[in-house]
Structures are given as C-alpha cells and as structure tokens.
Design a protein around this motif. Structure first.
Motif, PDB file in Angstrom:
ATOM      1  N   UNK A 102       0.876  -1.191   0.125  1.00 53.16           N
ATOM      2  CA  UNK A 102      -0.106   0.084   0.253  1.00 53.16           C
ATOM      3  C   UNK A 102       0.975   1.284  -0.007  1.00 53.16           C
ATOM      4  N   UNK A 103       1.906   1.205   0.733  1.00 55.02           N
ATOM      5  CA  UNK A 103       2.659   2.547   0.897  1.00 55.02           C
ATOM      6  C   UNK A 103       3.327   3.021  -0.558  1.00 55.02           C
ATOM      7  N   UNK A 104       3.694   1.989  -1.394  1.00 55.68           N
ATOM      8  CA  UNK A 104       4.260   2.368  -2.619  1.00 55.68           C
ATOM      9  C   UNK A 104       3.360   2.342  -3.786  1.00 55.68           C
ATOM     10  N   UNK A 105       1.998   2.273  -3.509  1.00 60.72           N
ATOM     11  CA  UNK A 105       0.791   2.286  -4.493  1.00 60.72           C
ATOM     12  C   UNK A 105       0.875   3.659  -5.439  1.00 60.72           C
ATOM     13  N   UNK A 106       0.957   4.672  -4.550  1.00 59.16           N
ATOM     14  CA  UNK A 106       0.900   6.003  -5.401  1.00 59.16           C
ATOM     15  C   UNK A 106       2.125   6.509  -5.626  1.00 59.16           C
ATOM     16  N   UNK A 107       3.157   5.934  -5.307  1.00 61.12           N
ATOM     17  CA  UNK A 107       4.650   6.347  -5.458  1.00 61.12           C
ATOM     18  C   UNK A 107       5.163   5.989  -6.704  1.00 61.12           C
ATOM     19  N   UNK A 108       5.207   4.467  -6.963  1.00 61.42           N
ATOM     20  CA  UNK A 108       6.103   4.031  -7.865  1.00 61.42           C
ATOM     21  C   UNK A 108       5.485   3.825  -9.249  1.00 61.42           C
ATOM     22  N   UNK A 109       6.368   3.873 -10.163  1.00 57.65           N
ATOM     23  CA  UNK A 109       6.081   3.661 -11.624  1.00 57.65           C
ATOM     24  C   UNK A 109       5.974   2.198 -12.191  1.00 57.65           C
ATOM     25  N   UNK A 110       6.832   1.426 -11.420  1.00 55.19           N
ATOM     26  CA  UNK A 110       6.673   0.131 -11.588  1.00 55.19           C
ATOM     27  C   UNK A 110       7.350  -0.805 -10.294  1.00 55.19           C
ATOM     28  N   UNK A 111       6.372  -1.921 -10.173  1.00 51.56           N
ATOM     29  CA  UNK A 111       6.792  -2.622  -8.802  1.00 51.56           C
ATOM     30  C   UNK A 111       7.317  -4.031  -9.390  1.00 51.56           C
ATOM     31  N   UNK A 112       8.085  -4.563  -8.615  1.00 51.32           N
ATOM     32  CA  UNK A 112       8.747  -6.059  -8.654  1.00 51.32           C
ATOM     33  C   UNK A 112       8.446  -6.795  -7.379  1.00 51.32           C
ATOM     34  N   UNK A 113       7.670  -7.942  -7.582  1.00 51.36           N
ATOM     35  CA  UNK A 113       7.557  -8.487  -6.328  1.00 51.36           C
ATOM     36  C   UNK A 113       8.296  -9.624  -6.103  1.00 51.36           C
ATOM     37  N   UNK A 114       8.880  -9.839  -4.934  1.00 52.72           N
ATOM     38  CA  UNK A 114      10.037 -10.934  -4.736  1.00 52.72           C
ATOM     39  C   UNK A 114       9.138 -11.735  -3.662  1.00 52.72           C
ATOM     40  N   UNK A 115       9.511 -13.209  -3.859  1.00 56.27           N
ATOM     41  CA  UNK A 115       9.011 -14.123  -2.861  1.00 56.27           C
ATOM     42  C   UNK A 115      10.143 -15.370  -2.916  1.00 56.27           C
ATOM     43  N   UNK A 116      10.536 -15.571  -1.869  1.00 60.72           N
ATOM     44  CA  UNK A 116      11.464 -16.581  -1.865  1.00 60.72           C
ATOM     45  C   UNK A 116      12.515 -16.443  -2.880  1.00 60.72           C
ATOM     46  N   UNK A 117      13.224 -15.169  -2.825  1.00 64.89           N
ATOM     47  CA  UNK A 117      14.192 -14.981  -3.605  1.00 64.89           C
ATOM     48  C   UNK A 117      14.167 -14.951  -5.177  1.00 64.89           C
ATOM     49  N   UNK A 118      12.942 -15.168  -5.612  1.00 62.35           N
ATOM     50  CA  UNK A 118      12.556 -15.132  -6.858  1.00 62.35           C
ATOM     51  C   UNK A 118      11.792 -13.897  -7.158  1.00 62.35           C
ATOM     52  N   UNK A 119      11.837 -13.739  -8.522  1.00 63.28           N
ATOM     53  CA  UNK A 119      10.636 -12.540  -9.029  1.00 63.28           C
ATOM     54  C   UNK A 119       9.385 -13.414  -9.200  1.00 63.28           C
ATOM     55  N   UNK A 120       8.390 -12.722  -8.478  1.00 65.02           N
ATOM     56  CA  UNK A 120       7.032 -13.387  -8.660  1.00 65.02           C
ATOM     57  C   UNK A 120       6.107 -12.725  -9.841  1.00 65.02           C
ATOM     58  N   UNK A 121       6.267 -11.334  -9.675  1.00 66.13           N
ATOM     59  CA  UNK A 121       5.494 -10.759 -10.634  1.00 66.13           C
ATOM     60  C   UNK A 121       6.222  -9.520 -10.701  1.00 66.13           C
ATOM     61  N   UNK A 122       5.835  -8.666 -11.835  1.00 62.17           N
ATOM     62  CA  UNK A 122       6.269  -7.412 -12.232  1.00 62.17           C
ATOM     63  C   UNK A 122       5.448  -6.581 -13.062  1.00 62.17           C
ATOM     64  N   UNK A 123       5.327  -5.174 -12.698  1.00 66.46           N
ATOM     65  CA  UNK A 123       4.287  -4.308 -13.590  1.00 66.46           C
ATOM     66  C   UNK A 123       3.767  -3.281 -12.842  1.00 66.46           C
ATOM     67  N   UNK A 124       2.838  -2.432 -13.216  1.00 64.56           N
ATOM     68  CA  UNK A 124       2.706  -1.267 -12.330  1.00 64.56           C
ATOM     69  C   UNK A 124       1.596  -1.794 -11.318  1.00 64.56           C
ATOM     70  N   UNK A 125       1.356  -0.743 -10.382  1.00 58.11           N
ATOM     71  CA  UNK A 125       0.401  -1.152  -9.248  1.00 58.11           C
ATOM     72  C   UNK A 125      -0.830  -2.154  -9.383  1.00 58.11           C
ATOM     73  N   UNK A 126      -1.485  -1.521 -10.612  1.00 62.74           N
ATOM     74  CA  UNK A 126      -2.869  -2.117 -10.919  1.00 62.74           C
ATOM     75  C   UNK A 126      -2.526  -3.816 -11.070  1.00 62.74           C
ATOM     76  N   UNK A 127      -1.720  -3.989 -12.159  1.00 60.81           N
ATOM     77  CA  UNK A 127      -1.194  -5.083 -12.391  1.00 60.81           C
ATOM     78  C   UNK A 127      -1.051  -6.241 -11.221  1.00 60.81           C
ATOM     79  N   UNK A 128      -0.019  -5.719 -10.409  1.00 66.34           N
ATOM     80  CA  UNK A 128       0.585  -6.398  -9.551  1.00 66.34           C
ATOM     81  C   UNK A 128      -0.358  -6.783  -8.380  1.00 66.34           C
ATOM     82  N   UNK A 129      -1.173  -5.765  -7.948  1.00 67.83           N
ATOM     83  CA  UNK A 129      -2.049  -6.047  -6.840  1.00 67.83           C
ATOM     84  C   UNK A 129      -3.081  -6.959  -7.256  1.00 67.83           C
ATOM     85  N   UNK A 130      -3.644  -6.917  -8.579  1.00 65.01           N
ATOM     86  CA  UNK A 130      -4.525  -7.910  -8.827  1.00 65.01           C
ATOM     87  C   UNK A 130      -4.173  -9.245  -9.185  1.00 65.01           C
TER      88      UNK A 130
END
Lengths: 250, 342
Positions: free
Chosen positions: A209-237
């Motif tokens: 939520x903190x980065x929602x309005x702030x970032x142009x692009x978000x990379x989600x990391x779990x267990x050391x690997x990239x899980x998803x990447x995109x803008x907030x709308x893409x990633x959060x859904x």
C-alpha cells in the motif's frame, strides 16, 4: 530501449551456506522512474539490495550500471559512480549535527583528501548548500541539533538530505518508511516524489500500500525469486501476489 | 528556499568559533601551568608525564576519533625510543646478518637530539604503516588482537636485537645540545620536551579539526554509511593509524632522551594497557582528557611507589570506579557539566 535502462541484473544469485536468499533475479530499472521492490518478510529484498550496492558479493550473476559491469566493484567506488544507497535502520552520523551530517557528503567534492594539516574552516564553503538541502527536506530548525537527538522520522529525512548532497543519478532506498507514523509517511512519500523528478529511485518496501501511489513499476519478490512485475494495478490484482501476502499473514 | 536557510548557515558559522575560543582558553591555561610547573615540581617527573601525555593523545586520536582500539600502541612508543636512544648514543645503522657476519652497516657517531627523534618518528610511522595495513582489515576485538600480536613480535625483536641490549636496555643516553643550549640541564631539557609536546598536541587538535578529521568522525559514527557516501574507509583508517603511530613514536623518542634510557618496559604489552587506562580516566574522545589522565597515572606511579605492588591494585580500583561512576572520564564529565567540548 537498452539505453533507457540504468541498472540491470542478470541471473543474480546469492547463497548463504546452502540457503538461496536470492535466485536468478533479472531486474531492469529504467532511467527516471521510481521502481519498488516489494515482498513479504524473508523474500530476499534486503539481500538483493545489498547485492546491488555491493555491500554483499553475489554468488553468481552480473550487475550492470549504465552498461558498465559493476559486479566486482567496491561499494565506495559504486557510490562515487552515482549509485547511492540508504539503510533500513536510519543511517546518520549520530554525534554530528544535521548540518555536519550533510556536509560530510558535500565534502566528497574535494575527492578523497587526506589533508589533516588544514583547518576545518575550509568546510564552511559548504554551509550554505548544506542548509539549503536541509531546507529542502524541512529540517532547517534542526540544523544545529546532533542527529542523535532528532525524532525518528526526521532522521530519515536527514538521511535523504545527506544522500541528495551527492547528487546521485540513482538512489536506492531501503525501506524508507519503516517504523514511521502516518504523518511521517506522508511527508517522506512527498519528499521521495519530489526528489525523483531528476533521478531514478529503487526502493525496497515491505508494504504494497505504501508504494501504491509512489512507484511507476513494482517488482514482487518471494523466496528469492521474482514473482510478478508491472504497475500497481497489474501487481495488486495478480492472484499469486495476493496469495504470497495472504500466506505470510497480511 | 526559505529565508531561514541562510540564517541556519550563519548560525553554524557562529557555533564553530565558539568552540575554538573555548579551546584557546583551555590551551592557554594548560600552557601556563606547564611553564610554571618545573619551578614547583621535579622537572624529570614532569618530562616523563609530558611524554606519556603525548602518547595518550596519539592513542586517543585513534580510539576517540576513529573508534579503533589498538592494544599494541606500546610498540610504536618503545621502538621509536630505542631508535632515538641508539642514534643519540652510538649512531650506527647495522644490518649485518647474524651467522654469516656480512651485510651493510654504517657508523656515523652520535646524532643531535632532533635528528635522533626525527629518525624515531620515521621508524614508528613505517612500523605503523606495516601494522596498520594488516590490522585495519579486521574490526573490533579482532583489530585489537592483531595489534597486540604484532606488538608482541616487536617486543621479541627488541629483546633479541643486539642494538637494544636486551634486558639491560640502552642506558645513559646523552641528551646532546640544541642550538648551543646544553640539554643535560634538566630545566633546559624540560622546555625542549614541552615544546615537542605542545607541537604534537596542536597537530593532533588540527588533525581532529581538519576536513580529514571530519571524515574520520563520520567513520567512527557509522562506518557503513561513510562507505555508502563513497569514502574508501580503509585508506582513511590507515592514514589515521600511521599518524597515531608517528605521534606515539615522537613521544617515545623524546622520552628516551629525556629519561636518558630506553628499556623493554616501553615496548611491553602492559604499557599498551597503561595508555588505555590514561585515556579512559582523562576522557575518551576529549582533547585534554588524555593529558589529565597521563598526569594522574604517572603521579600515582611516582607518589604511591612506597606502596610497591599495591599500586597495581589501586590502579585497578580507580579504573573500576572510573568506568562505573564517571564513564566519560575527568575531562569528559567536566565538559558535560560546562556544556563545552574540551
């Protein structure tokens, strides 16, 4: 569009005695954007961050900054190339005043000088710029306060002012909002937006939520690997992202 | 930018001369006391105290302003003392290899005091470069242990090398003459030692208050952050280590001329402990603290000597009381009360 990528990693991997903290991470951060690296606890965010700033050496993989291979560079050398980091716990010089904190960074302009015979009066030439930087982050009234006596949120702001003093092309912020109250979060978020106007920012955050309005692009990391990447709308859904956060109790 | 920013800068400009004025006042008082002292107190005792005071200040430069605890600083003091004593008394450099009996050697006769002292300083700086380059690769207790180990090696060298005369040490070292003044008179020698002490002391003050010193303080406060700002921390640490070693050497070389002997006591590890004690009692990271600490410890050794072995116990008690009751040391506590930096 290769020229647009300021920082890039290739199959970045770091193992700790058999435990793989970061595995095959391919990151591409575009110039002039705010890029957030998020993930639940233990996802490898901080390890990844330390690899990028050279505070840790990767087990495998490569890092390119402005198309130069910096995989083997020293942390101080990387900083001199314009890639400057902040720290998760506030990294100030506690017994120096706010103004002196910023001045230590400004002093870098003299290069690595070892002139121990000269008076510190030569440092006065940076007082005005240090004061201006403090003003920019709203710390004018704290200029003569030792950093150790400043409230937590203000220390974070001081840290940003110190980093800004180096005029970095790219800033890496390690959980800039960690441990902050609401009004502080808003202030620092506004500050990050402001300073992002002329530079690239990669920030590590725990909360989506903190980065929602702030970032142009978000990379989600779990267990050391990239899980998803995109803008907030893409990633959060993304159901996998929701799963990852739900799974860790959020 | 608001109008408040330049105001803050102006404030900073005012704050600095304030601290500088405090220093000048304190320095003037100290100098006046030291000039008057030999007419009241035995000059040889004062010379010894001054040499230890300079040694403690040099040590404090490292622990108080860079945050490096060296536990082998006696090697710089003692080694420079041997070099200066040997050059002032015999005046030879001999690298003749044992067993084969050949190698380069020069004999040029006794050297004047300033040259002998300068040679001592150069040797301790080189030793500092060597030891520092090895030790700064590790931090905290490991740094302290490496310096201790290397100091023990220097001790062994001083025990074995022919020119140091092992257990006997170098005795009756001539003080020589300076600009026609005979330094064998205690009072003349005292003012020579005082001049060296004040020069060293002011140099340390300048190092602390230089742009270089500012970076050192930043490293002490937060090393990782200093790295992230682009400073090659190791090079700064090494430079500080060499400076501290050279100044310790200055103290040691001067001491061997003033006391007219160089012995194993000054390279022994217990001397490295003694200087930690002096600095802690006076006030770690204060400018005048080590001077006060050195005078306190040397006075204790001198005036409590009738108690023999008990002095060690008394020192221990004082150390414990100091750490428990006034951790900032004598000067550190005074500075806190007066809200000044001394």
């Amino acid at each position: 569009m290769a020229g647009d990528i300021i920082l890039r990693t290739q199959k970045l991997t770091r193992e700790f005695k058999g435990f793989v903290a970061v595995e095959d991470v391919d990151l591409s951060i575009r110039r002039g954007t705010i890029h957030a690296l998020i993930g639940p606890n233990g996802a490898g965010k901080t390890t990844c961050f330390n690899l990028l700033t050279k505070f840790l050496a990767p087990t495998r993989g490569q890092i390119f900054y402005k198309d130069r291979d910096i995989t083997a560079a020293q942390p101080a050398a990387v900083a001199r190339m314009g890639l400057v980091r902040s720290f998760q716990i506030s990294a100030v010089f506690p017994h120096l005043t706010a103004l002196e904190n910023v001045r230590v960074a400004l002093q870098r302009e003299r290069g690595e000088s070892f002139d121990f015979w000269r008076s510190r009066r030569v440092l006065a030439q940076w007082n005005d710029r240090a004061a201006a930087l403090l003003d920019e982050v709203g710390l004018t009234e704290f200029a003569q306060t030792p950093a150790v006596n400043m409230p937590y949120g203000r220390k974070r702001a001081l840290e940003i002012a110190t980093t800004l003093a180096l005029e970095p092309e790219m800033m890496l912020l390690d959980e800039p909002m960690a441990g902050m109250g609401h009004e502080d979060i808003d202030r620092v978020a506004a500050l990050i937006k402001k300073i992002a106007a002329q530079r690239t920012i990669l920030m590590v955050e725990h909360n989506l939520s903190v980065v929602a309005n702030l970032s142009d692009r978000i990379t989600v990391l779990t267990r050391g690997r990239i899980l998803a990447e995109g803008d907030y709308a893409t990633v959060s859904s993304d159901p996998r992202v929701q799963q990852a956060y739900m799974g860790s109790g959020h | 930018m608001s109008a408040a920013a330049p105001a803050a800068a102006a404030q900073a400009a005012i704050a600095a001369p304030d601290a500088a004025r405090d220093f000048r006042i304190a320095f003037a008082i100290m100098t006046a006391l030291l000039i008057a002292a030999p007419f009241v107190v035995y000059p040889v005792f004062l010379m010894q105290a001054l040499c230890f005071a300079l040694f403690a200040c040099a040590f404090n430069l490292l622990i108080g302003y860079v945050g490096l605890l060296s536990f082998g600083h006696a090697m710089f003091m003692g080694f420079a003392g041997y070099i200066a004593a040997h050059l002032a008394k015999v005046g030879s450099i001999d690298f003749t290899l044992p067993l084969i009996g050949v190698g380069p050697h020069w004999r040029f006769g006794p050297l004047p005091p300033l040259v002998a002292i300068a040679a001592g300083v150069v040797c301790s700086a080189l030793l500092g470069l060597l030891v520092g380059a090895l030790a700064i690769r590790r931090q905290g207790i490991y740094f302290a242990m490496i310096t201790l180990a290397l100091a023990q090696m220097v001790y062994f060298f001083c025990l074995q090398a022919p020119f140091t005369h092992g257990e006997d040490g170098i005795q009756s070292v001539p003080r020589g003459k300076l600009l026609g003044i005979d330094l064998s008179v205690d009072l003349s020698m005292y003012f020579f030692v005082l001049a060296i002490f004040l020069t060293g002391f002011l140099l340390i003050y300048r190092i602390i208050h230089s742009p270089f010193g500012e970076v050192l303080k930043a490293i002490r406060e937060n090393e990782a952050r200093a790295v992230s700002l682009g400073y090659s921390v190791d090079r700064y640490k090494l430079a500080a280590f060499v400076l501290s070693a050279a100044l310790s050497g200055l103290a040691g070389a001067t001491k061997s001329l003033a006391m007219q002997n160089a012995s194993l006591t000054d390279v022994h590890w217990s001397m490295s402990g003694e200087v930690v004690l002096m600095t802690l009692i006076g006030g770690l990271g204060t400018i005048f603290g080590p001077v006060v600490g050195a005078f306190v410890i040397i006075a204790m050794l001198q005036y409590l000597s009738p108690f023999g072995q008990w002095v060690t116990i008394m020192q221990g008690v004082i150390f414990v009381v100091c750490v428990l009751a006034f951790r900032r040391g004598v000067i550190g506590e005074l500075a806190a009360v007066w809200r000044k930096s001394l």
